[in-house]
Design a protein around this motif. Structure first.
Motif, PDB file in Angstrom:
ATOM      1  N   ASP A  96      16.459  -3.600 -14.047  1.00  0.00           N
ATOM      2  CA  ASP A  96      16.647  -3.910 -12.621  1.00  0.00           C
ATOM      3  C   ASP A  96      15.915  -5.167 -12.192  1.00  0.00           C
ATOM      4  O   ASP A  96      16.169  -5.703 -11.120  1.00  0.00           O
ATOM      5  CB  ASP A  96      16.133  -2.759 -11.734  1.00  0.00           C
ATOM      6  CG  ASP A  96      16.678  -1.423 -12.158  1.00  0.00           C
ATOM      7  OD1 ASP A  96      17.801  -1.396 -12.678  1.00  0.00           O
ATOM      8  OD2 ASP A  96      15.972  -0.418 -11.982  1.00  0.00           O
ATOM      9  N   GLY A  97      14.954  -5.565 -12.995  1.00  0.00           N
ATOM     10  CA  GLY A  97      14.200  -6.755 -12.609  1.00  0.00           C
ATOM     11  C   GLY A  97      13.553  -7.368 -13.831  1.00  0.00           C
ATOM     12  O   GLY A  97      13.363  -6.693 -14.832  1.00  0.00           O
ATOM     13  N   GLY A  98      13.252  -8.651 -13.740  1.00  0.00           N
ATOM     14  CA  GLY A  98      12.656  -9.343 -14.866  1.00  0.00           C
ATOM     15  C   GLY A  98      13.711  -9.693 -15.896  1.00  0.00           C
ATOM     16  O   GLY A  98      14.917  -9.560 -15.642  1.00  0.00           O
ATOM     17  N   ARG A  99      13.283 -10.158 -17.062  1.00  0.00           N
ATOM     18  CA  ARG A  99      14.279 -10.484 -18.095  1.00  0.00           C
ATOM     19  C   ARG A  99      13.733 -10.253 -19.490  1.00  0.00           C
ATOM     20  O   ARG A  99      12.523 -10.175 -19.704  1.00  0.00           O
ATOM     21  CB  ARG A  99      14.777 -11.917 -17.935  1.00  0.00           C
ATOM     22  CG  ARG A  99      13.652 -12.932 -17.943  1.00  0.00           C
ATOM     23  CD  ARG A  99      14.217 -14.330 -17.802  1.00  0.00           C
ATOM     24  NE  ARG A  99      13.202 -15.281 -18.279  1.00  0.00           N
ATOM     25  CZ  ARG A  99      13.466 -16.489 -18.722  1.00  0.00           C
ATOM     26  NH1 ARG A  99      14.710 -16.918 -18.786  1.00  0.00           N
ATOM     27  NH2 ARG A  99      12.490 -17.268 -19.136  1.00  0.00           N
ATOM     28  N   ILE A 100      14.674 -10.138 -20.418  1.00  0.00           N
ATOM     29  CA  ILE A 100      14.329  -9.898 -21.815  1.00  0.00           C
ATOM     30  C   ILE A 100      15.038 -10.948 -22.662  1.00  0.00           C
ATOM     31  O   ILE A 100      16.260 -11.102 -22.565  1.00  0.00           O
ATOM     32  CB  ILE A 100      14.768  -8.481 -22.257  1.00  0.00           C
ATOM     33  CG1 ILE A 100      13.987  -7.433 -21.443  1.00  0.00           C
ATOM     34  CG2 ILE A 100      14.526  -8.293 -23.753  1.00  0.00           C
ATOM     35  CD1 ILE A 100      14.399  -6.006 -21.696  1.00  0.00           C
ATOM     36  N   LEU A 101      14.270 -11.688 -23.430  1.00  0.00           N
ATOM     37  CA  LEU A 101      14.848 -12.703 -24.300  1.00  0.00           C
ATOM     38  C   LEU A 101      14.670 -12.284 -25.750  1.00  0.00           C
ATOM     39  O   LEU A 101      13.597 -11.827 -26.147  1.00  0.00           O
ATOM     40  CB  LEU A 101      14.144 -14.051 -24.099  1.00  0.00           C
ATOM     41  CG  LEU A 101      14.107 -14.616 -22.685  1.00  0.00           C
ATOM     42  CD1 LEU A 101      13.258 -15.894 -22.638  1.00  0.00           C
ATOM     43  CD2 LEU A 101      15.517 -14.918 -22.199  1.00  0.00           C
ATOM     44  N   VAL A 102      15.733 -12.417 -26.526  1.00  0.00           N
ATOM     45  CA  VAL A 102      15.634 -12.223 -27.973  1.00  0.00           C
ATOM     46  C   VAL A 102      16.001 -13.553 -28.612  1.00  0.00           C
ATOM     47  O   VAL A 102      17.089 -14.073 -28.378  1.00  0.00           O
ATOM     48  CB  VAL A 102      16.576 -11.099 -28.472  1.00  0.00           C
ATOM     49  CG1 VAL A 102      16.535 -11.014 -29.994  1.00  0.00           C
ATOM     50  CG2 VAL A 102      16.187  -9.762 -27.861  1.00  0.00           C
ATOM     51  N   ASP A 103      15.066 -14.102 -29.354  1.00  0.00           N
ATOM     52  CA  ASP A 103      15.259 -15.418 -29.973  1.00  0.00           C
ATOM     53  C   ASP A 103      15.680 -16.458 -28.926  1.00  0.00           C
ATOM     54  O   ASP A 103      16.595 -17.252 -29.147  1.00  0.00           O
ATOM     55  CB  ASP A 103      16.307 -15.314 -31.088  1.00  0.00           C
ATOM     56  CG  ASP A 103      16.131 -16.422 -32.121  1.00  0.00           C
ATOM     57  OD1 ASP A 103      15.084 -17.108 -32.104  1.00  0.00           O
ATOM     58  OD2 ASP A 103      17.047 -16.611 -32.937  1.00  0.00           O
TER      59      ASP A 103
END
Ligand code: ADP
Ligand code: MG
Length: 263
Positions: A77-84
């Protein structure tokens, strides 16, 4: 080294390992709700290439939700997730392809019951990675060899022990050549005598440089294989520490209290 050219079972896994350095998984200010329930509260976590992070904490603390969010099985719902360096898209072909960069092994082995072990391992690479059958089978056999169950390739999941099924599930994930592997309590559904055969495979992976996030209460594994322990409770990361410090000298009362119950 050129990790695209494997020569044997060991290489089959090394190919999958991240080769670079620096952050591979970045979780930034992530929030997640289930209705009124706030299950991830401002989670921040960086996992560098080649690093093994063990996530530990009481039931209901949000560990599985965090894993599922990293794999986009759950939207946040908030923030972000980065993979590579890449944020996962919400849907479409691009999602399937990028999701394949994140291998996931669950507590329940989740193998396809009506497919053989070999078919379970070749399915993803053929469908998502568009790899040929011959190449997929060759790679699958190398991986099954590596996890010690090549002789079970033609059997169906129900014909294998729990430990063998979980090793097949690990091989199936590795077949996609993921950049990072998530393990969510991979040994907690196993009979005690089968726990070590699975942990040994995971320790081998860690030694070969695979980037891993592992939810487990197996202290021995954490001490052997992890660079970092993350203690999660009530939707928050309460403590980040080295395994040795965490298990002998935790900083927070919340962690000390938890450890006094499981040790
Ligand atoms: P852990 O893996 O640490 O035990 P979970 O991530 O499974 O914790 O759960 C965190 C909280 O979110 C718990 O209170 C759980 O009941 C709740 N939860 C998990 N999944 C769902 C869901 N799909 N719908 C509603 N609540 C959920
Ligand atoms: Mg869980």
């Amino acid at each position: 080294p050129d990790l695209t050219k494997g020569t044997g079972p060991e290489d089959a896994i090394t190919q999958a390992a991240a080769t670079g350095t620096g952050p591979l998984v970045v979780v930034e200010h992530v929030h997640k709700h289930f209705g009124e329930l706030h299950v991830l509260k401002d989670i921040n976590l960086t996992v560098n290439a080649g690093e093994v992070v063990v996530v530990i904490g009481p039931s209901g603390g949000g560990k599985s939700t965090l894993c599922r969010s990293i794999n986009r099985l759950e939207p946040v719902d908030g923030g972000r997730i980065l993979v590579d360096g890449k944020e996962l898209p919400k849907e479409g072909k691009e999602l399937a392809r990028l999701r394949a960069d994140v291998g996931m092994v669950f507590q329940s082995f989740n193998l396809f019951a009506h497919k053989t072990i070999l078919e379970n391992v070749t399915l993803g690479p053929m469908k998502v990675r568009k790899q040929g059958k011959q190449e997929s089978e060759k790679h699958a056999m190398e991986l099954l060899e590596r996890v010690g169950i090549a002789n079970q390739a033609g059997k169906y999941p129900a014909q294998l022990s729990g430990g063998q099924q979980q090793r097949a599930a690990i091989a199936r994930s590795l077949a996609m050549r993921p950049k990072v592997m998530l393990f969510d309590e991979p040994t907690s559904a196993l009979d005690p005598e089968m726990v070590n055969e699975v942990l040994d495979v995971m320790t081998g992976l860690a030694r070969e440089g695979m980037t891993m996030i592992v939810v487990t209460h197996e202290m021995g594994f954490a001490r052997r294989a992890a660079q970092k322990v993350v203690f999660m409770a009530d939707g928050q990361i309460v403590e980040e520490n080295t395994p040795d410090e965490f298990f002998t000298n935790a900083r927070t009362d919340r962690a000390k209290d938890f450890l006094s119950k499981i040790l």
